[in-house]
Motif scaffolding. Sequence first.
Motif, mmCIF file in Angstrom:
data_model
loop_
_atom_site.group_PDB
_atom_site.id
_atom_site.type_symbol
_atom_site.label_atom_id
_atom_site.label_comp_id
_atom_site.label_asym_id
_atom_site.label_seq_id
_atom_site.Cartn_x
_atom_site.Cartn_y
_atom_site.Cartn_z
ATOM 1 N N VAL A 1 -27.537 18.580 -12.319
ATOM 2 C CA VAL A 1 -27.352 17.140 -12.555
ATOM 3 C C VAL A 1 -26.626 16.488 -11.382
ATOM 4 O O VAL A 1 -26.905 15.332 -11.030
ATOM 5 N N ALA A 2 -25.746 17.234 -10.727
ATOM 6 C CA ALA A 2 -25.087 16.707 -9.525
ATOM 7 C C ALA A 2 -26.114 16.446 -8.430
ATOM 8 O O ALA A 2 -26.038 15.447 -7.690
ATOM 9 N N LYS A 3 -27.123 17.320 -8.341
ATOM 10 C CA LYS A 3 -28.185 17.132 -7.339
ATOM 11 C C LYS A 3 -29.013 15.884 -7.663
ATOM 12 O O LYS A 3 -29.423 15.151 -6.752
ATOM 13 N N GLU A 4 -29.224 15.617 -8.963
ATOM 14 C CA GLU A 4 -29.933 14.379 -9.353
ATOM 15 C C GLU A 4 -29.165 13.147 -8.865
ATOM 16 O O GLU A 4 -29.759 12.178 -8.383
ATOM 17 N N ILE A 5 -27.851 13.199 -9.021
ATOM 18 C CA ILE A 5 -27.005 12.080 -8.585
ATOM 19 C C ILE A 5 -27.094 11.920 -7.071
ATOM 20 O O ILE A 5 -27.241 10.811 -6.550
ATOM 21 N N MET A 6 -27.053 13.044 -6.354
ATOM 22 C CA MET A 6 -27.144 13.001 -4.895
ATOM 23 C C MET A 6 -28.478 12.393 -4.452
ATOM 24 O O MET A 6 -28.511 11.547 -3.545
ATOM 25 N N ASP A 7 -29.557 12.776 -5.120
ATOM 26 C CA ASP A 7 -30.875 12.229 -4.779
ATOM 27 C C ASP A 7 -30.914 10.724 -4.995
ATOM 28 O O ASP A 7 -31.458 9.978 -4.172
#
Length: 441
Positions: free
Chosen positions: A224-230
């Motif tokens: 989910v952190a990667k989703e935020i980064m994207d």
Amino acid sequence: MWPLRAATGLSLLLLAAGVVLRQSQEPDELWGYVQVRSKAHMFWWLYYANNPTKDFTELPLILWLQGGPGASGCGFGNFEEIGPLDKEMKPRNTTWLQAASILFVDNPVGTGFSYVDDCSLFAKNLTTVVSDMMVFLGKFFTCRTEFQTIPFYIFSESYGGKMAAGIALELQQAVQKGTIKCNFMGTALGDSWISPLDSVLSWGPYLYSTSLLDDNGLAEVTAVAKEIMDAINKNQYVLATELWGKAEGVIEENTDNVNFYNIMTKEVPEMKSNEQENLHLIGLYQRHVKNMHKDSLNELMNGPIRKKLKIIPDSVKWGGQSRDVFENMAEDFMKPVIGIVDQLLAANVNVTVYNGQLDLIVDTMGQEAWIRKLKWPNLGQFNQQRWKALYVSPESTETAAFHKAYENFAFFWILKAGHMVPSDQGEMALKMVRMVTQQQH
């Protein structure tokens, strides 16, 4: 509105609480409203320093900025953290008034006792927050000439740190141009939302290293952190804010509701909202703004304090517009301001970062990550400094914090403190204030 000094209200509250007053214990106070834009009213509350051996003219002035956005400095910062009284109306042993005069301001407009007459006037970005505060500070220093030469510092917490960075840069420029007359000496960013992405990316590793996530939980939080980064990389900032709410939900599910403000204290989950509109934003508001309007503080502010102040309009309820403040800032929420910190350092403004060891929402690992991204030419020399252990007093043997400084940049690692450093470690916070304001080394 600029009333005369008014210590009588505090006297009445203390006497009602059965506290015996000595004259020296009683801080002088002022409060009022400033119209920062047409139909936008900002509430402020000033306490003069209360030190047994020094007059307020010998001590600095501190502006305190709360987070949220939408949490009230005049309420939460004052009665839960650093003001003269706690929310039970008992004198606080670790009030910062021992070291400085304190100016609480309910900002952005709509926070605490501040209010707007028109819903289109809530701030939607940092630019508006800063320009409103410039209007306020201009009027404050014009009317309170006794503070024009006194060293002035901006201390902050959480989202207040992001606002403090922007305000500090604008104030530095205004002082240089001569449009605001004050002796601005620097800013202190406490558990500050300077780089939301760096905070989010460090949540998983921090919780994993403290045995609050297992491998599966770490994988879920990382995803989910990667989703935020994207989303941030695509400049989809509203989506990033919504996903941030989702990430907190994933963490709560995996950690049995860890407390985002202090991982060592248990968070009792609030009832979820029944409203179907943006549930993530509602959850974020409940967790990070409504959390600072707990019933006891709410009753105090809308009861005895409101009566004491005498100037709050009948239509205004303390915290009544806080959700609007938070939701209007949704697009600005996840934007970083590392570049502003770089500009402050380049302008030779003193910048202090301080962080609580047990904070999750703005954990220390995330703070260290954005500091590594600074373009400040002296960063290498700062990094090479050995940190020094700090103790609350010469007699104490317990390490209370670590400290490192080089030129105009300093960092305090505050041990056994969560997000609200002065609440958790009041003595160390007061020592830090004295160090930052050059009253103690």
